[in-house]
Design a protein around this motif. Structure first.
Motif, mmCIF file in Angstrom:
data_model
loop_
_atom_site.group_PDB
_atom_site.id
_atom_site.type_symbol
_atom_site.label_atom_id
_atom_site.label_comp_id
_atom_site.label_asym_id
_atom_site.label_seq_id
_atom_site.Cartn_x
_atom_site.Cartn_y
_atom_site.Cartn_z
ATOM 1 N N LEU A 211 0.808 -1.216 0.000
ATOM 2 C CA LEU A 211 0.000 0.000 0.000
ATOM 3 C C LEU A 211 0.847 1.274 0.000
ATOM 4 O O LEU A 211 0.316 2.373 -0.132
ATOM 5 C CB LEU A 211 -0.949 0.005 1.195
ATOM 6 N N PHE A 212 2.158 1.113 0.137
ATOM 7 C CA PHE A 212 3.040 2.268 0.091
ATOM 8 C C PHE A 212 3.171 2.737 -1.349
ATOM 9 O O PHE A 212 3.246 1.927 -2.268
ATOM 10 C CB PHE A 212 4.432 1.903 0.626
ATOM 11 N N ARG A 213 3.197 4.032 -1.537
ATOM 12 C CA ARG A 213 3.399 4.586 -2.871
ATOM 13 C C ARG A 213 4.858 4.421 -3.260
ATOM 14 O O ARG A 213 5.748 4.584 -2.417
ATOM 15 C CB ARG A 213 3.014 6.055 -2.896
ATOM 16 N N PRO A 214 5.125 4.119 -4.525
ATOM 17 C CA PRO A 214 6.519 3.914 -4.960
ATOM 18 C C PRO A 214 7.408 5.133 -4.721
ATOM 19 O O PRO A 214 8.578 5.002 -4.430
ATOM 20 C CB PRO A 214 6.409 3.621 -6.455
ATOM 21 N N SER A 215 6.831 6.300 -4.835
ATOM 22 C CA SER A 215 7.636 7.513 -4.668
ATOM 23 C C SER A 215 7.363 8.177 -3.315
ATOM 24 O O SER A 215 7.465 9.383 -3.176
ATOM 25 C CB SER A 215 7.329 8.500 -5.796
ATOM 26 N N GLU A 216 7.013 7.367 -2.329
ATOM 27 C CA GLU A 216 6.705 7.882 -0.991
ATOM 28 C C GLU A 216 7.887 8.684 -0.448
ATOM 29 O O GLU A 216 9.032 8.237 -0.480
ATOM 30 C CB GLU A 216 6.403 6.715 -0.047
ATOM 31 N N VAL A 217 7.593 9.868 0.034
ATOM 32 C CA VAL A 217 8.616 10.704 0.651
ATOM 33 C C VAL A 217 8.873 10.160 2.048
ATOM 34 O O VAL A 217 7.942 9.968 2.827
ATOM 35 C CB VAL A 217 8.149 12.173 0.720
ATOM 36 N N LYS A 218 10.126 9.910 2.356
ATOM 37 C CA LYS A 218 10.473 9.306 3.653
ATOM 38 C C LYS A 218 10.256 10.272 4.815
ATOM 39 O O LYS A 218 9.772 9.895 5.861
ATOM 40 C CB LYS A 218 11.924 8.819 3.650
#
Length: 83
Positions: free
Chosen positions: A46-53
């Motif tokens: 469910l995490f977005r591939p470009s998730e900002v850390k």
């Protein structure tokens, strides 16, 4: 003096970064739950591939415009929300 419209455009932010996991951990401490991990499943799909850390805001603008200063800590905020 700034107009209400101008003030509404300013997003309030914490200057210290907190994650959802930080919130969850603190909320469980308040609720008396020792090991929150046994109650939570994290689905990596469910995490977005470009998730900002890490996102970190700067509350300086709202403090300057409104004169607001934080009066409670993150832990106190979570406690108020949980109880």
């Amino acid at each position: 003096m700034r107009s209400q419209e101008e003030i509404n455009k300013i997003r309030s932010r914490f200057s210290v970064p907190y994650s959802v996991e930080n919130f969850l951990e603190e909320a469980c401490v308040v609720a008396g739950i020792d090991n929150y991990q046994q109650y939570v499943d994290i689905d990596q799909s469910l995490f977005r591939p470009s998730e900002v850390k890490h996102l970190r805001g700067n509350p300086t603008k709202i403090m300057e415009v409104t004169g607001w200063t934080p009066t409670i800590t993150f832990s106190e905020l979570v406690k108020d929300m949980v109880l």
